[in-house]
Design a protein around this motif. Structure first.
Motif, PDB file in Angstrom:
ATOM      1  N   ALA A 165       0.955  -1.361  -0.007  1.00 11.97           N
ATOM      2  CA  ALA A 165      -0.024   0.076   0.179  1.00 11.97           C
ATOM      3  C   ALA A 165       0.920   1.361  -0.065  1.00 11.97           C
ATOM      4  CB  ALA A 165      -1.063   0.015   1.107  1.00 11.97           C
ATOM      5  N   ASP A 166       2.004   1.185   0.586  1.00  9.63           N
ATOM      6  CA  ASP A 166       2.746   2.430   0.938  1.00  9.63           C
ATOM      7  C   ASP A 166       3.416   2.635  -0.694  1.00  9.63           C
ATOM      8  OD1 ASP A 166       2.416   2.492   3.370  1.00  9.63           O
ATOM      9  OD2 ASP A 166       4.250   1.461   4.162  1.00  9.63           O
ATOM     10  N   GLN A 167       3.697   1.504  -1.389  1.00  8.55           N
ATOM     11  CA  GLN A 167       4.344   1.905  -2.856  1.00  8.55           C
ATOM     12  C   GLN A 167       3.273   2.205  -3.760  1.00  8.55           C
ATOM     13  OE1 GLN A 167       6.024  -2.203  -3.632  1.00  8.55           O
ATOM     14  NE2 GLN A 167       7.432  -2.007  -2.304  1.00  8.55           N
ATOM     15  N   VAL A 168       1.977   1.763  -3.871  1.00  4.88           N
ATOM     16  CA  VAL A 168       1.217   1.914  -4.963  1.00  4.88           C
ATOM     17  C   VAL A 168       0.001   3.017  -4.482  1.00  4.88           C
ATOM     18  CG1 VAL A 168       1.750  -0.105  -5.898  1.00  4.88           C
ATOM     19  CG2 VAL A 168      -0.176  -0.152  -4.429  1.00  4.88           C
ATOM     20  N   GLY A 169      -0.232   3.156  -3.106  1.00  2.00           N
ATOM     21  CA  GLY A 169      -1.167   4.057  -2.819  1.00  2.00           C
ATOM     22  C   GLY A 169      -1.154   5.474  -3.163  1.00  2.00           C
ATOM     23  N   GLN A 173      -5.657   5.686  -1.474  1.00  2.00           N
ATOM     24  CA  GLN A 173      -6.533   5.437  -2.477  1.00  2.00           C
ATOM     25  C   GLN A 173      -5.926   4.764  -3.835  1.00  2.00           C
ATOM     26  OE1 GLN A 173      -9.380   8.578  -3.548  1.00  2.00           O
ATOM     27  NE2 GLN A 173     -10.798   7.569  -2.021  1.00  2.00           N
ATOM     28  N   LEU A 174      -6.600   3.705  -4.447  1.00  2.00           N
ATOM     29  CA  LEU A 174      -6.039   3.465  -5.950  1.00  2.00           C
ATOM     30  C   LEU A 174      -7.236   3.171  -6.730  1.00  2.00           C
ATOM     31  CD1 LEU A 174      -3.539   2.067  -7.284  1.00  2.00           C
ATOM     32  CD2 LEU A 174      -4.671  -0.328  -6.280  1.00  2.00           C
ATOM     33  N   GLU A 175      -7.035   3.846  -7.891  1.00  2.00           N
ATOM     34  CA  GLU A 175      -8.079   3.855  -9.028  1.00  2.00           C
ATOM     35  C   GLU A 175      -7.780   2.758  -9.979  1.00  2.00           C
ATOM     36  OE1 GLU A 175      -9.441   6.709 -12.640  1.00  2.00           O
ATOM     37  OE2 GLU A 175      -8.990   7.864 -10.868  1.00  2.00           O
ATOM     38  N   LEU A 176      -9.165   1.744  -9.788  1.00  2.00           N
ATOM     39  CA  LEU A 176      -8.986   0.747 -10.792  1.00  2.00           C
ATOM     40  C   LEU A 176     -10.469   0.789 -11.726  1.00  2.00           C
ATOM     41  CD1 LEU A 176      -7.876  -2.104  -8.320  1.00  2.00           C
ATOM     42  CD2 LEU A 176      -6.559  -0.886 -10.102  1.00  2.00           C
ATOM     43  N   GLU A 177     -10.081   0.617 -12.936  1.00  2.00           N
ATOM     44  CA  GLU A 177     -11.264   0.449 -13.795  1.00  2.00           C
ATOM     45  C   GLU A 177     -12.187   1.722 -13.710  1.00  2.00           C
ATOM     46  OE1 GLU A 177     -12.085  -1.685 -16.183  1.00  2.00           O
ATOM     47  OE2 GLU A 177     -10.147  -2.869 -15.863  1.00  2.00           O
ATOM     48  N   GLY A 178     -11.530   2.934 -13.453  1.00  2.00           N
ATOM     49  CA  GLY A 178     -12.040   4.247 -13.272  1.00  2.00           C
ATOM     50  C   GLY A 178     -13.164   4.454 -11.844  1.00  2.00           C
ATOM     51  N   MET A 179     -12.800   3.502 -11.110  1.00  2.63           N
ATOM     52  CA  MET A 179     -13.565   3.594  -9.802  1.00  2.63           C
ATOM     53  C   MET A 179     -12.197   3.765  -8.525  1.00  2.63           C
ATOM     54  SD  MET A 179     -15.672   0.480  -7.703  1.00  2.63           S
ATOM     55  CE  MET A 179     -16.714   0.435  -9.004  1.00  2.63           C
ATOM     56  N   ALA A 180     -12.528   4.830  -7.905  1.00  5.57           N
ATOM     57  CA  ALA A 180     -11.588   5.238  -6.640  1.00  5.57           C
ATOM     58  C   ALA A 180     -11.821   4.063  -5.557  1.00  5.57           C
ATOM     59  CB  ALA A 180     -11.756   6.526  -6.439  1.00  5.57           C
ATOM     60  N   LEU A 181     -10.740   3.452  -5.067  1.00  9.46           N
ATOM     61  CA  LEU A 181     -11.102   2.557  -4.211  1.00  9.46           C
ATOM     62  C   LEU A 181     -10.119   3.017  -3.020  1.00  9.46           C
ATOM     63  CD1 LEU A 181     -10.396  -0.671  -6.382  1.00  9.46           C
ATOM     64  CD2 LEU A 181     -12.845   0.379  -5.471  1.00  9.46           C
ATOM     65  N   SER A 182     -10.796   2.739  -1.752  1.00  9.49           N
ATOM     66  CA  SER A 182     -10.091   3.124  -0.569  1.00  9.49           C
ATOM     67  C   SER A 182      -9.155   1.876   0.001  1.00  9.49           C
ATOM     68  CB  SER A 182     -10.902   3.354   0.587  1.00  9.49           C
ATOM     69  OG  SER A 182     -11.793   4.825   0.257  1.00  9.49           O
ATOM     70  N   ILE A 183      -7.971   1.980   0.353  1.00 12.74           N
ATOM     71  CA  ILE A 183      -7.029   1.028   0.537  1.00 12.74           C
ATOM     72  C   ILE A 183      -7.116   0.899   1.964  1.00 12.74           C
ATOM     73  CG2 ILE A 183      -4.513   0.210   0.686  1.00 12.74           C
ATOM     74  CD1 ILE A 183      -4.242   2.024  -1.756  1.00 12.74           C
ATOM     75  N   ILE A 184      -7.306  -0.630   2.684  1.00 14.92           N
ATOM     76  CA  ILE A 184      -7.016  -0.795   3.810  1.00 14.92           C
ATOM     77  C   ILE A 184      -5.781  -1.497   4.083  1.00 14.92           C
ATOM     78  CG2 ILE A 184      -8.239  -2.091   5.814  1.00 14.92           C
ATOM     79  CD1 ILE A 184     -10.950  -1.616   4.490  1.00 14.92           C
ATOM     80  N   PRO A 185      -4.811  -1.019   4.546  1.00 15.19           N
ATOM     81  CA  PRO A 185      -3.567  -1.747   4.711  1.00 15.19           C
ATOM     82  C   PRO A 185      -3.465  -2.600   5.844  1.00 15.19           C
ATOM     83  CG  PRO A 185      -3.376   0.481   5.788  1.00 15.19           C
ATOM     84  CD  PRO A 185      -4.697   0.572   5.150  1.00 15.19           C
ATOM     85  N   LEU A 186      -3.169  -3.835   5.522  1.00 18.10           N
ATOM     86  CA  LEU A 186      -3.094  -4.813   6.749  1.00 18.10           C
ATOM     87  C   LEU A 186      -1.479  -5.118   7.067  1.00 18.10           C
ATOM     88  CD1 LEU A 186      -5.410  -7.448   5.530  1.00 18.10           C
ATOM     89  CD2 LEU A 186      -6.063  -5.616   7.204  1.00 18.10           C
ATOM     90  N   ASP A 187      -1.543  -5.834   8.073  1.00 18.89           N
ATOM     91  CA  ASP A 187       0.013  -6.111   8.626  1.00 18.89           C
ATOM     92  C   ASP A 187       0.974  -7.018   7.546  1.00 18.89           C
ATOM     93  OD1 ASP A 187       2.387  -7.521  10.112  1.00 18.89           O
ATOM     94  OD2 ASP A 187       1.669  -6.086  11.759  1.00 18.89           O
ATOM     95  N   ASP A 188       1.937  -6.849   7.308  1.00 16.99           N
ATOM     96  CA  ASP A 188       2.517  -7.814   6.218  1.00 16.99           C
ATOM     97  C   ASP A 188       2.638  -9.131   6.800  1.00 16.99           C
ATOM     98  OD1 ASP A 188       3.106  -5.536   4.894  1.00 16.99           O
ATOM     99  OD2 ASP A 188       5.166  -5.379   5.260  1.00 16.99           O
TER     100      ASP A 188
END
Length: 843
Positions: A165-169, A173-188
């Motif tokens: 999440a730290d790398q791509v967010g 947030q991350l946009e996929l297929e035109g939809m804005a998606l909220s990222i929930i980061p989880l423990d590695d």
């Protein structure tokens, strides 16, 4: 052990400890070698063993390994979710619905996503965690404080590991297929790796696959589950209904273990090479320390200390240093594994579809590292210990005598190297498995550094003949005396340089071979993978489009050969003739092939199963079609699939009763390919993630397959760094030992600047000759890696390409590292009053 022997041994140890208090550099050099050797050995072992453990314990995200998989029938790409609903209604709580696919991001990049029934995933995780003590401390999703209600209601939330999440967010947030998606980061520690996870309802919306599933994973006893499900769907008895799915039993990770064995073996080989380089450094430190204590050992024997006590004290000293060095190396190795794991996880995930669980470590690794290091150190040091402990009390350790013994030792090493190379050449034609080829590679790797001392002496003898008289001829002549104390450090450097050159040869040759193969394989402008229900519409649009000059098709069916997964496939007439580079074929291939009298297999499959032209090949589909087998008519190169491939003609495909709809479609387009992509997105509709143009495929293929060797290159660079550190410590110790000779030259009128230039030229001359020997040695190892190990392990024939620019770049790096290793200790030593160093001759 008698009391007197123990007392004298303890006395000797006390004297040795006092020696190290006055000369901590010697103890530091020995410990440095052990630390570096164990660090790389443990780092790679922890990573490899964690990967193998992951294969057998986890297949589903947030859950453990499924024992049974329900997959779509042949020719279909999805399961109806009604099957899953029926299973849940029947009380099968250990079922998990999964939908996988590829979507596009904001900038057109492709993202692989996985959607699951999160409630079922959590239930499976809690049940398996409760029964598995090894995973009892695994982080639970239920304790993570995430908005489960929003996730399960289909709101645009996705789950990712914190590091990913730290790398791509962007702002969470991350946009996929035109939809804005909220990222929930989880423990590695949850082991998501680079995956993107979401609830099944959101996944079906993003992939435009409502009511569809990729597969259903089941946890528990596979036989009992199959019986229960067969009864539920009335698949048994005389009134059995047609199956709506296929049963696929899991193999407890054996398939992935077999598939990735060569990958892990390469890592292990590199770690062992680094281990050997570290031992060279440690042995160099031990040897220097003993030579500095040679007079002390004689004095102890003159005082009545028996030889047995001295030898035992030296062994106990070595054991103590091994334990301290191994413990520190073990700690650093675990940290190295923590750094390497994300890189290896990404490689395994993209190449083989394997995901790694959080890393675990075991104390037994430390004990094994101590044992291995101590045994290796004993084998290396015992002859030196024994010779020094048993030397005659009246004998003086003169430089002439030391040089005479060194010359004899160099001749023995050279003869041993020649014998090992001759043995390798004799066994070379008989090594048909990569495991045995690695043994031959190991013999060559051991032989190469053994050639170095005598080769350096011969090169310096030639240089002495052409050097000018005076100080410079003295410098070259004295360099021959430096070979003995520097030989081990230079052997380590030679090993590291040779490995670096050979791996650069392998990676560079592979990249060129892969590019040429892709140029032949990718003949169309766009490649499309439409869902099963949109294949007909996609083909209709392409065939009616005025700028589409040609359409192509590929049919793929998952099958087995000798209980190993393979791909059974066919293509259209043009693709069959023009998209494969043949390694071997029968003279009348195409008439026989198109009449259904032969088939083609990929090179990796041919090598793995030892198949040749004319051998008979069969799969379960042939048995079902009452056609027992077909002979191999051609073997084609393949660098794009870890599984074996069998290609049959269109008539044979129809006889086997396989799907008539192509799995993927390609098209040649006379125009801007983006216009066609937009039209297909609007009219079919297709997702941008289901279409690939030629340039994107080439770029992604090169990125993925270069990553196959990226880990080895990292370890290779670490090995070179270890060798540079070893050279630095050796130069530091040697410069310290040469204070008296340098002081004599200074007393004779040689200036400090001349002394620094003299010593620098001496060292750089030795390093330059070492680098020159590394070039043919690296080429030899590169040849073995390409034409033996890689061919047999991966099934890839690679055309060997010489990259002289890269070779000389490595040589320049080695010269710079060596210059720093020489100049820094030389500067420190020559700043001190040199005349006072003459006192060392009387010590």
């Amino acid at each position: 052990m008698s009391n007197s022997l123990w007392m004298t041994t303890r006395l000797s140890l006390n004297v040795f400890s006092r020696h190290y208090l006055k000369a901590p550099l010697q103890a530091g050099a020995i410990l440095l070698g052990f630390i570096l050797a164990v660090m790389l050995l443990i780092g790679v072992r922890a990573t490899n063993e964690n990967a193998v453990r992951s294969y057998s314990q986890a297949t589903e995200l947030l859950s453990q390994r499924a024992q049974l998989i329900l997959t779509p029938l042949a020719g279909k790409k999805s399961l109806p979710d009604s099957v899953y609903i029926r299973l849940r209604q029947a009380g099968l709580s250990q079922a998990l619905a999964v939908l996988t696919g590829t979507v596009t991001g904001k900038q057109g990049q492709h993202w692989d996503i996985q959607a699951s029934d999160l409630i079922a995933a959590l239930s499976v995780q809690q049940q398996t965690t409760a029964h598995n003590s090894e995973q009892s401390q695994q982080v639970s999703l239920l304790s993570s404080g995430i908005p489960l209600a929003k996730l399960l209601s289909g709101e645009p939330y996705i789950l990712m590991s914190q590091s990913h999440a730290d790398q791509v967010g962007t702002n969470g947030q991350l946009e996929l297929e035109g939809m804005a998606l909220s990222i929930i980061p989880l423990d590695d520690e949850l082991g998501l790796g680079k995956a993107i996870l979401m609830d099944i309802s959101l996944g079906q919306r993003l992939l435009h696959q409502p009511g569809e599933l990729s597969y259903i994973a089941l946890f528990g006893d596979a036989a009992q589950l199959k019986t229960d499900i067969s009864q539920l769907f009335n698949l048994q008895g005389n009134t059995a209904q047609p199956k709506p799915f296929e049963f696929t039993e899991q193999d407890a990770g054996e398939g992935l273990i077999s598939l990735t064995r060569s990958f892990h073996l390469n890592l292990t080989a590199m770690s062992l090479l680094a281990f050997v380089v570290g031992l060279f450094i440690a042995y160099n430190g031990v040897r220097y320390s003993l030579l500095k204590r040679q007079r002390l050992l004689v004095q102890l024997q003159q005082q009545g200390v028996p030889q047995r006590a001295l030898l035992l004290a030296l062994l106990l000293e070595l054991l103590t240093l091994v334990i301290i060095g191994s413990l520190l190396g073990f700690i650093l190795g675990l940290q190295l594994s923590h750094w390497l794991q994300p890189m290896i996880a990404l490689t395994l995930e993209q190449l083989y579809g394997a995901r790694l669980l959080p890393g675990l470590w075991q104390w037994s690794w430390l004990y094994q590292a101590i044992g291995l290091t101590f045994v290796a150190a004993i084998c290396a040091c015992f002859p030196l210990f024994n010779a020094l402990a048993k030397q005659p009390l009246a004998r003086s350790g003169s430089r002439f005598e030391q040089q005479r013994h060194a010359g004899r030792y160099q001749q023995i090493l050279f003869a041993t190297a020649i014998a090992l190379l001759a043995l390798t050449a004799a066994l070379f034609p008989f090594s048909q498995d990569y495991k045995y080829s690695l043994v031959l590679l190991g013999l060559v790797t051991v032989a190469i550094p053994l050639l170095l001392p005598l080769s350096l002496r011969l090169c310096l003898s030639l240089a002495q003949r052409v050097s000018q008289h005076g100080l410079w001829q003295y410098a070259v002549a004295e360099s021959k005396e430096l070979i003995a104390p520097l030989s081990l450090a230079m052997m380590a450097m030679l090993l590291a340089l040779t490995a670096n050159i050979s791996m650069n040869t392998l990676v560079g040759s592979f990249e060129i071979t892969l590019k040429n193969w892709l140029d032949v394989r990718l003949y169309a402008d766009i490649y499309i993978r439409p869902p099963g229900d949109k294949v007909t519409d996609t083909l209709a649009i392409l065939k009616s489009h005025p700028k589409v000059t040609q359409t192509y098709g590929q049919w793929v069916h998952n099958s087995h050969y000798q209980n190993t997964p393979i791909s059974l496939m066919t293509r259209d007439l043009h693709s069959l003739r023009n998209s494969n580079q043949m390694k071997a074929q029968i003279s009348n291939l195409w008439p026989e092939f198109f009449r259904g009298k032969s088939l083609m297999i990929s090179e990796p499959m041919a090598i793995k199963f030892n198949l040749n032209i004319g051998d008979m090949v069969t799969t379960p589909e042939f048995a079902n079609a009452s056609q027992p087998a077909l002979p191999i008519g051609a073997i084609f190169y393949d660098y794009g699939n870890p599984l074996g491939q069998v290609i049959v003609s269109q008539p044979t495909w129809k006889k086997l009763g396989l799907s008539s709809n192509p799995t993927s479609i390609a098209a040649a387009y006379a125009g801007d390919i983006s216009q066609l992509e937009q039209q297909l997105q609007q009219q079919v509709p297709l997702s941008a993630a289901q279409m690939y143009n030629q340039a994107k495929i080439k770029q992604r293929a090169l990125e993925i397959f270069k990553r196959t060797f990226s880990i080895t290159l990292v370890l290779n660079s670490l090995t070179l760094m270890v060798a540079a550190i070893g050279l630095f410590s050796a130069c530091l110790m040697l410069t310290q030992a040469r204070q008296a000779p340098l002081a004599r030259l200074y007393a004779l009128g040689v200036s400090r600047a001349q002394l620094r230039n003299l010593v620098s030229i001496q060292m750089l001359l030795i390093v330059l000759f070492t680098c020159l020997l590394a070039l043919p040695a690296g080429a030899l190892l590169g040849y073995l890696l390409i034409n033996k190990v890689t061919l047999q392990a991966f099934g890839w024939s690679i055309a060997m390409v010489w990259d002289w620019q890269a070779y000389f770049k490595v040589v320049i790096i080695a010269l710079i590292a060596s210059a720093l290793a020489v100049l820094l200790p030389l500067y420190w030593q020559t700043r001190r009053p040199l005349v006072s160093s003459l006192q060392q001759e009387a010590l």
